[in-house]
Structure formats: C-alpha cells, structure tokens
Design a protein around this motif. Structure first.
Motif, PDB file in Angstrom:
ATOM      1  N   PRO A 213       0.816  -1.230   0.000  1.00  0.00           N
ATOM      2  CA  PRO A 213       0.000   0.000   0.000  1.00  0.00           C
ATOM      3  C   PRO A 213       0.841   1.268   0.000  1.00  0.00           C
ATOM      4  CG  PRO A 213      -0.897  -1.597   1.538  1.00  0.00           C
ATOM      5  CD  PRO A 213       0.435  -2.133   1.106  1.00  0.00           C
ATOM      6  N   TRP A 282      -6.178   0.676  -0.782  1.00  0.00           N
ATOM      7  CA  TRP A 282      -7.253   0.146   0.067  1.00  0.00           C
ATOM      8  C   TRP A 282      -7.429  -1.353  -0.159  1.00  0.00           C
ATOM      9  CZ3 TRP A 282     -12.079  -1.991  -1.277  1.00  0.00           C
ATOM     10  CH2 TRP A 282     -12.956  -2.184  -0.208  1.00  0.00           C
ATOM     11  N   SER A 285      -4.491  -3.203   1.405  1.00  0.00           N
ATOM     12  CA  SER A 285      -4.603  -3.205   2.875  1.00  0.00           C
ATOM     13  C   SER A 285      -5.663  -4.188   3.348  1.00  0.00           C
ATOM     14  CB  SER A 285      -4.945  -1.796   3.372  1.00  0.00           C
ATOM     15  OG  SER A 285      -3.935  -0.888   3.062  1.00  0.00           O
ATOM     16  N   ARG A 286      -6.777  -4.225   2.633  1.00  0.00           N
ATOM     17  CA  ARG A 286      -7.853  -5.148   3.013  1.00  0.00           C
ATOM     18  C   ARG A 286      -7.405  -6.599   2.829  1.00  0.00           C
ATOM     19  NH1 ARG A 286     -14.071  -4.910   0.678  1.00  0.00           N
ATOM     20  NH2 ARG A 286     -14.917  -6.505   2.097  1.00  0.00           N
TER      21      ARG A 286
END
Length: 294
Positions: A213, A282, A285-286
């Motif tokens: 990220p 995002w 990261s998820r």
C-alpha cells in the motif's frame, strides 16, 4: 452532554471553511467556467452550458499540439513514477542497515527539497549543455563528422527532464519508505528465513506484500508531482514542452474558455490517478488484513 459550542469553535470552523474555499475554490471556478456555451468568456456570469470548449480543445489551440504535450507528460510521469518507486524501495531497504556515510547521503538526497526549483532546473540544464560540449568534442576528435552534424542535444524528456523531476519526487518517496520500515516488524522476515526462504523469496512473499500500500502511495506521489511540475522542467527539457509548460504559455495567448477546459482535463487526470492509487492501496490493505485473520 453539553452541546453548546464556544466562540473559539465557531472561529476555527469558519477559518477551516475559508481555508478549504481558498484551496479548492479556484479549481472549482475553472471547472465551472470550462462548461460555458459558445458565447462564454473568461469571467462570470456563466453564458450557456455546453461542451463547446472541450470540442475546441480537441481541435487544437493554434500552433500548440495539446495531444503531443499530453502524451509527453503522461510518458514522463509514468517514467518518474516507476523510477521513484524503484529507487525509494531500494534505498529504504538499504537504510535498514547502518551504512558508511548514510547520514551524509540522506542529507544530500533531501537537500533538493529546500533548493529553489528554478535553480535546480538551471543547474541540470547547464550540466547537460556541458555534456553536449564534451560529446561534440569527442566526436570531432574521433573524426565522426556525420554523427557530429546529426547530433542535437542530450537535453530531453527522458534524460535531463527525468533527472530534474526525480530530484523532486525521490526525497518524498525516501521519507515515506523510512517511515514504513521504521515500524516494520522484522519478525516476519525471520520467520520466513527459518522456514527456508531465500532473501529474494522473503522480500517477494513477505516484505513486498506488507509494504505494497505504501509503494502504491509513492507511485501516486511520483506521478502527480511530475504531472504538474513547471519550474524544474522549464530549463531542463530541451526543445519540447510538457503539458504544464504549454498551459503556462497559453495563459498569455488564449483568451477563451478553452484554457479552462484544458485545466479541467489535467485536473481530471490527476484525480483519476489519485483514485486508482487510493483504490489499490485500500484493496491491498484489506487483502493484508484478511490474510492476517486467516
């Protein structure tokens, strides 16, 4: 709970609203004025509502080739993004260990942030002109007269301009990687080595997914900082122009909302790049959190 707001709260709230308007108001005004009708001017009130000036922009603005300038800026931005990511990650990995002269190297890298941009551009342009003189002297000494006659300059989009932009983007990338690795837990790498992973496998399958990220964020910084850079490009690009330089030149010659349409297009490209970067960060990261839970 007491919901009464103090005078200080309202003062700070008004100050924040004024700051946001000051920051984004000009961009909003340009976007609105770019959608005027054929009779539109450079100021309010708005005269009609259409895509007329975007059509005029696509047809070209006089002798300026907007399409070619756009391609040059996109190509340069992509190259700056790639090199910024590569060098920042490599430097971040190197600085995890104590390096001889590491502090001096760090200060040399970040010094370009406090140097006036136009001075950096002038210096790089001068260096490449001196390089041109050296190349021409060598060609003349070796008797390569045909090559000497055909030789132009080493100043260019992916030589001097690329170097000028990297003096602006690399310090930001390096500082981001320092922050990332400063809180990176080396226990993950140790566990990978205990399981028989090579250093490359440990980086590829452990370190890179964890820092991905932040790497995406560095790429976004690299592209967007390059995309709208003028001062560091002006004296270091040679005989071609990027889109921001063309836009700066057009502000003194174009007297129609076409200039606003061009500003809207460049802003939209920046927003798209930022949206893609935020979406990737995002998603990574998820995925990272999901992997930890499993």
């Amino acid at each position: 709970m007491n919901n009464n707001r103090t005078a200080g709260f309202w003062f700070l709230a008004l100050f924040f609203v004024a700051f946001v308007l000051f920051l984004y108001g000009p961009m909003l005004v340009i976007v609105v004025l770019s959608f005027q009708g054929p009779e539109g001017g450079l100021t309010f009130p708005l005269r009609g509502l259409s895509l007329h000036w975007f059509v005029k922009l696509a047809e070209g603005l006089g002798v300026v080739d907007i399409g070619a300038a756009l391609k040059r800026s996109l190509g340069l931005g992509a190259a700056v993004m790639a090199f910024t990511v590569l060098f920042s990650v490599l430097a971040g990995l190197a600085f995890r260990k104590k390096l001889a002269g590491g502090n001096a190297l760090f200060y040399v890298v970040v010094a370009s942030l406090i140097m006036p941009s136009i001075i950096v551009s002038l210096g790089i342009g001068l260096e490449f002109r001196l390089l041109d003189n050296g190349i021409k002297w060598v060609l003349e000494a070796l008797g390569f007269t045909t090559t000497l006659e055909e030789y132009g300059t080493s100043l260019g989009l992916f030589t001097s301009a690329l170097g000028a932009h990297l003096t602006w983007t690399l310090p930001f990338g390096l500082l981001i990687m320092f922050a990332v690795f400063n809180r990176f837990n080396p226990a993950y790498e140790e566990a990978a080595r205990d399981l028989g992973a090579t250093p490359w496998q440990g980086f590829r399958h452990v370190v890179l997914p964890l820092i991905a990220p932040s790497v995406v964020g560095i790429g976004m910084f690299g592209f967007t900082l390059s995309w709208d850079e003028i001062a560091r490009t002006s004296q270091a690009i040679g005989d071609v122009n990027t889109l921001p330089l063309e836009l700066q030149g057009l502000t003194t010659t174009v007297t129609t909302p076409s200039i606003y349409a061009l500003g809207t297009v460049t802003t939209l490209i920046s927003l798209v790049v930022m949206a893609v970067a935020v979406g990737l960060a995002w998603g990574l990261s998820r995925k990272q959190k999901k992997g930890h839970h499993e």
